[in-house]
Design a protein around this motif. Structure first.
Motif: not given
Length: 1201
Positions: A819-822, A863-867
């Motif tokens: 859910i965090k990734d989403s 997870p830093w790639a998305q941010t």
């Protein structure tokens, strides 16, 4: 008769509960019946429900079928195929006539003569096979093979054959039942006149059950004969159903036909209960089968006919309750009534007559999207488009008639006033509905109910629930209208609603009850029985999950005072040890109804039962005075006003769950039809342009092109009509409003749950999922036909959703990684589109700043790639050479999907950049740890990338097998993209807050500048060296590595260099640090500037310099590099820059690049300042002896005499 069950089948099929209806669900599936025949003459019938590829006939036990071979493809199986008009028995020959949906095929086997014959609608097609294998050990089973989505219904004689070919003993019963029904009708429409001693005719609608005893006695006699007949399936279907349908035939509303209600009254009065039950059940099954398998005709007449009778039967209260309890929802049956099937073929449904003119988009903009109102539309095109739209409107009106009937049925089921015969319908419906959801949710990944049914059911249910909600709202002033509907947070933690084992935002329910029990007590006055929490081992944990029902205690809140955690008395049973384990296994927990402490009196204990879903009554759900029912445990943050009937709240909650289960995926699946229309339209346009250009001397090419043109146009005629159907049933404006309403419900629910602080963790994950998915559905699936901007309050909703994403993507209360990734992905795609980016800018300032702070948190342990990608999007459009949407060398190729977030035009956000600049310049520690982590990740990503391309290069050079693993290529491209985006974030930082690197009064500035210089040099050297690895891999042009090119990475590096060397205040510092880095190579900079001996190596740099704006910048960059270095050696502070140490012992033992210039306390080991400073940012232990370093002092070598 035999009953068709799954035996010896191949492939995947959906088989109905009565085991007579079959739908193919894989490429080519086969199934045979469970009963066989070995002597005599036998027949069975098949109703063809869709006219596609099927082989129907007989087979023996030793036939083996697979996805290619079906009935008729093996030696002992025989089949007729009316789609291709052939008969099959290993070989095939022409036979029979072609069939259509709605036809009946009879399959006859004569085992005395050894022949097989088929009939179509009662007409014999002639003997198909003779001399079939017979004798001991040979018996024939009815069998069928059908392709994907084709459907049929069998009749093995449990109902009367439509075309009886062999005389049936059942005929007497049929005639008898017909006659008896006629008598009944006569009796009801006549009355005995005592004055004249004769019968008078009267209107049967005036007849009442409590009427003349003579009439009732007469009817009782008729029923004596009639009741036993009604237990036979075929009589119910053939006689009773047709009789009742006949009553409704005249049209008019269902209420205008009281005769059906009177007959049902008589059934319940004059028949035994088991007889009525069986009769009603069979009647509903027959209706369902008829509704489901009758072909679609232009006015949907069949569907309307059957739905009207269903409505009439459900109007009858006693029958409705019986059916709700025993029929509806049991294995998905009744959901079929809310489904409107899509015709597989346009011809069957008569869509050609309904939509005579077809149209498809012919104007496409640069990205290849359809233009909505093209300016250059010709008059002819406009006429066609309008005619097509009128046809679509006609179709929509017809479909709406069916939908309206379906909603009426649901409104009957949602009736909460019919309490004369026990529990009101709504509560039976609610309990069945939750059970239905549970069955579909627990079946991981496979929903029992096909998703296409779910979509239709969801929309009808929303319409019906909103109608009931608003009706209730009119009666109780002060309650919330359905426009403002939401689900209150109590439902998530008070245990009254079972969420099966669905994930909560804070993890598993059992874990939350343990960790948050104090908060539950203080905020919501809910005490959890410790017996429920004492799980001693993992096995217990599982049992805890299974017992499902939560056990909760509740204390009414004192008026005017908030009950604080300390104000609750601990009841005596809380500490009783014996209760602990015993209670967990008896799922009725002791639950106390407590009052705040009064001196010396024991609180009264009231035991409350927790119930399984099926057993809940109206009181358990709605509550009564002093009991809040489902809304037990209202937190202080919730307004104390009635919202709506609690039963409706639970149904709305179920609707959200349904959307999450399978509706969203289905909405995404059905978009393929409009995608196909688009693709064919583009292909047709392309072909027409080629025809126009075709030279006259090539008639052969012209002929081929005209053939293609014809194929495309035919396909588009078909698809555009099909699309009209799908747009009317799935993507219409009303359906869009339903999904939008659901989105708003989720947003309001999340906001209310968020206000409860730590209790937010109890909210099920699916609410956040549905909020994100519903938004994406509105944007991507409904968009071409209906635009989102027309939705009421659209801007406001976008902003609320933006606030939710901004707040919760880094919310510590949310633990699930998925859910965090989403959430991060949703926020990342949100900032790619101008409209939604503006929504992010409209959220309150403190929330925006908090969001930026979360984005700038160090990149370790998360997870830093998305941010990082979010930051890049906020910058894109502002950087050096960063206004491209797609990379220059890819512009000639077509993107796979122009709607992807990453392919949107740059839309930077200056407002959010400003917040970032303020945060980084104010908070020095945060700035240092953020940049240090960005540099670490860049170091990692680029090293990984170089390692990968080395492997790829080696693999490509091997002569024996010339291919590289596609996954490896993907990872390699990802590492490259990450490196570029990290460089862009560094460029963004250097531009917005140059002082982080250049103001050396900041403690970490010098160190950060050194690290930056070191990394930039490494990147430049790797990418610009002549004939190097990078060049060779780029020139291989491997599929999957399209994005790997000199341009993106060199432009990003140049952007940083320009900032620190040209525009910066203190260029001297930067230039000296860059030059003193041991990795610095002048040729890299020359390559970057397009100066270089070898022309081939500089070609990439030339592309970087072709833009007019870049020229002067590059020029000045050259001069600043060539400028004399400011006297670094003469400056005492920077003694450790000296590039020529006297001997090797004086070099730093870690980097061997600088002289030793620092000594550590307390252990006195030495290194250069750069190494120790960098090390201390991540770790406080000494390199050599692992002692904790307490201080670092300057060190200069003592002079030698």
């Amino acid at each position: 008769g035999s009953i068709n069950q799954l035996l010896g089948f191949e492939g995947l099929l959906f088989v109905d509960d009565d085991l007579l209806g079959v739908i193919g669900h894989s490429n080519f599936s086969s199934i045979r019946a469970t009963t066989c025949v070995y002597k005599g003459k036998w027949a069975y019938e098949v109703l063809i429900s869709s006219q596609g590829l099927m082989q129907i006939g007989w087979c023996t036990l030793n036939c083996r079928f697979n996805q290619e071979e079906g009935v008729g493809d093996t030696p002992d199986s025989y089949a007729y195929d009316g789609n291709r008009v052939r008969k099959w028995n290993v070989t095939t020959t022409n036979y029979g006539k072609s069939w259509a949906a709605g036809d009946i095929v009879s399959c006859l086997v004569d085992l005395d003569e050894g022949t097989i014959t088929f009939c179509l609608n009662g007409q014999s097609l002639g003997t198909a096979f003779t001399n079939i294998k017979m004798g001991p050990g040979v018996a024939y089973f009815p069998a069928i093979s059908l392709s994907f989505k084709e459907s049929v219904a069998f009749n093995f004689g449990s109902r009367p054959l439509r075309y009886p070919l062999i005389p049936q003993e059942n005929l007497q019963d049929l005639l008898k039942a017909h006659k008896l029904l006629g008598y009944m009708k006569n009796v009801l429409s006549s009355s005995v006149s005592l004055q004249e001693d004769r019968l008078l005719e009267k209107d049967c609608s005036l007849w009442r059950l409590h009427g003349e005893p003579t009439v009732l006695i007469t009817l009782a006699h008729i029923f004596n004969q009639f009741a036993p007949l009604m237990c036979k399936v075929y009589l119910v279907e053939d006689v009773l159903m047709n009789f009742l349908l006949g009553i409704l035939e005249g049209g008019g509303s269902v209420d205008e036909h009281p005769l059906i209600q009177q007959l049902l009254d008589l059934f319940w009065l004059l028949m035994e209960d088991y007889e009525v039950n069986e009769c009603l059940k069979q009647l509903m099954m027959s209706l369902l089968r008829a509704y489901r398998f009758s072909p679609i005709i232009p006015d949907l007449g069949f569907q309307i006919h059957y739905l009207r009778l269903t409505t009439a039967i459900l109007h009858h209260e006693k029958s409705r309750k019986y059916l709700l309890n025993n029929f509806t929802f049991d294995v998905l049956r009744s959901v079929v009534f809310f489904y409107i099937k899509t015709p597989l073929r346009v011809k069957e449904a008569g869509l050609e007559e309904l939509i005579p003119t077809t149209w498809w988009p012919t104007h496409f903009d640069k990205e290849g999207k359809d233009e909505r109102e093209p300016a250059d539309e010709s008059a002819d095109e406009r006429l066609r488009r309008r005619a097509y739209e009128r046809g679509c409107q006609r179709l929509k009106k017809r479909i709406e008639v069916v939908e309206e009937l379906q909603v009426q049925i649901l409104k009957l089921l949602l009736n909460n006033k019919d309490k004369t015969t026990g529990e009101a319908s709504r509560y039976i419906f609610l309990n069945k509905f939750r059970k239905f959801l549970q069955e579909n949710a627990s079946n991981r990944g496979v929903t029992l109910c096909p998703p296409e049914y779910m979509v239709c059911f969801l929309h009808r249910l929303i319409t019906a629930v909103r109608a009931s909600w608003d009706e209730g709202n009119r009666k109780s002033p002060g309650s919330v209208s359905s426009e403002e509907a939401y689900v209150p947070p109590q439902l998530f933690y008070n245990g009254k609603v079972d969420y099966f084992d669905l994930q909560r935002l804070g993890g598993l329910l059992s874990h939350l009850k343990k960790t948050l029990k104090d908060d539950l007590a203080s905020k919501a006055n809910i005490i959890i029985d410790p017996a429920e929490i004492q799980t001693t081992s993992m096995d217990d944990l599982d049992e805890d999950e299974e017992s499902g029902a939560a056990q909760v205690a509740y204390s009414p809140r004192p008026f005017g005072a908030a009950a604080m955690g300390g104000a609750l008395a601990r009841p005596s049973w809380l500490s009783s040890p014996t209760l602990g384990r015993a209670n967990r296994f008896l799922s009725t927990a002791a639950v106390s109804l407590m009052t705040p402490r009064r001196p010396l009196t024991q609180p009264e204990k009231v035991k409350v039962r927790t119930l399984a879903v099926e057993q809940r009554t109206e009181e358990d759900i709605e509550g009564s005075h002093g009991n809040d029912g489902l809304l037990l445990g209202r937190p202080l943050e919730e307004p104390d006003q009635p919202i709506a009937d609690k039963s409706l709240l639970e149904i709305v909650d179920g609707i959200v769950m349904m959307y999450n289960l399978s509706v969203h995926q289905q909405l995404g699946k059905m978009v393929v039809v409009s995608d196909d229309v688009h693709e064919y339209a583009v292909a047709l346009k392309d072909t027409e342009e080629k025809i126009a250009r075709c030279p006259a001397r090539r008639p052969d090419i012209l002929e081929e092109l005209q053939k293609s043109q014809k194929v495309f146009a035919e396909k588009l005629n078909h698809l555009s009509r099909r699309l009209a159907w799908i747009n009317a049933t799935i993507y219409s404006k009303d359906k869009m409003l339903d999904v939008y309403w659901l989105l708003c419900v989720c947003i309001r629910t999340i906001e209310h749950a968020d206000n409860t602080g730590s209790l937010f963790a109890f909210c099920p994950e699916f609410y956040l999922n549905v909020a994100m998915n519903a938004y994406s559905a509105l944007k991507n699936y409904f968009s071409p036909a209906n635009s989102m901007e027309e939705l009421p309050g659209y801007e406001e909703t976008l902003t609320q959703l933006a606030a939710i994403l901004a707040k919760h993507f880094a919310d510590p209360r949310i633990v699930g990684t998925d859910i965090k990734d989403s959430l991060m992905q949703a926020l990342a795609s949100y900032v790619c589109y101008p409209q939604s980016l503006r929504a992010v800018e409209r959220i309150p300032e403190e929330q925006r700043v908090a969001m930026m702070r979360n984005l700038l948190a160090p990149y370790e342990q998360r997870p830093w790639a998305q941010t990082n990608w979010i930051l890049v999007r906020l910058w894109r459009g502002c950087g050096f050479g960063y206004r491209y949407t797609r990379l220059p060398h890819l512009l000639k190729t077509k993107p796979e999907d122009a709607n992807l977030p990453s392919l949107q035009k740059p839309c930077p956000s200056l407002l959010l950049q400003r917040h970032m600049a303020e945060l980084l310049s104010m908070d020095k520690d945060m700035a240092a740890s953020f940049l240090n982590s960005v540099l670490n990740q860049l170091n990692w990503a680029f090293s990984e990338f170089i390692g990968m391309i080395q492997e790829i290069q080696q693999a490509a050079e091997r002569p024996e097998r010339n291919f590289v693993d596609t996954r490896q290529l993907k990872v390699c491209a990802t590492c490259f993209d990450l490196s570029v985006s990290l460089l862009r974030v560094l460029e963004m930082t250097v531009t917005l807050v140059p002082e982080i690197f250049l103001d050396w009064s900041r403690p970490s500035a010098e160190l950060l500048l050194r690290r930056l210089a070191q990394l930039l040099n490494q990147v430049l050297n790797r990418v610009t060296a002549e004939k190097n690895l990078f060049d060779r891999v780029v020139n291989l042009r491997l599929p999957g590595l399209e994005s790997v090119d000199h341009y993106p990475i060199l432009v990003a590096v140049t952007g940083i260099l320009v900032r620190i060397l040209v525009d910066g205040e203190r260029q001297g510092y930067a230039a000296s640090v860059l030059l003193s880095d041991p990795c610095f190579q002048l040729h890299s900079i020359q390559h970057l500037l397009g100066e270089g001996g070898d022309s081939s190596s500089s070609s990439a740099a030339v592309t970087a310099t072709t833009t007019a704006t870049a020229r002067p910048v590059i020029g000045s960059l050259g001069s600043s590099v060539a400028a004399p270095i400011p006297s670094a050696a003469g400056n005492t502070e920077r003694k450790h820059f000296s590039l020529h140490p006297t001997s090797e012992e004086d070099l730093c033992p870690i980097c061997y690049a600088h002289s030793i210039s620092a000594i550590f306390k307390p252990c006195s080991h030495k290194s250069c300042k750069a190494c120790i400073n960098q090390h201390l940012m991540n770790n406080k232990d000494c390199f050599f002896c692992k002692a904790t370093i307490t201080g670092v002092e300057d060190y200069s070598k003592p002079a030698t005499s």
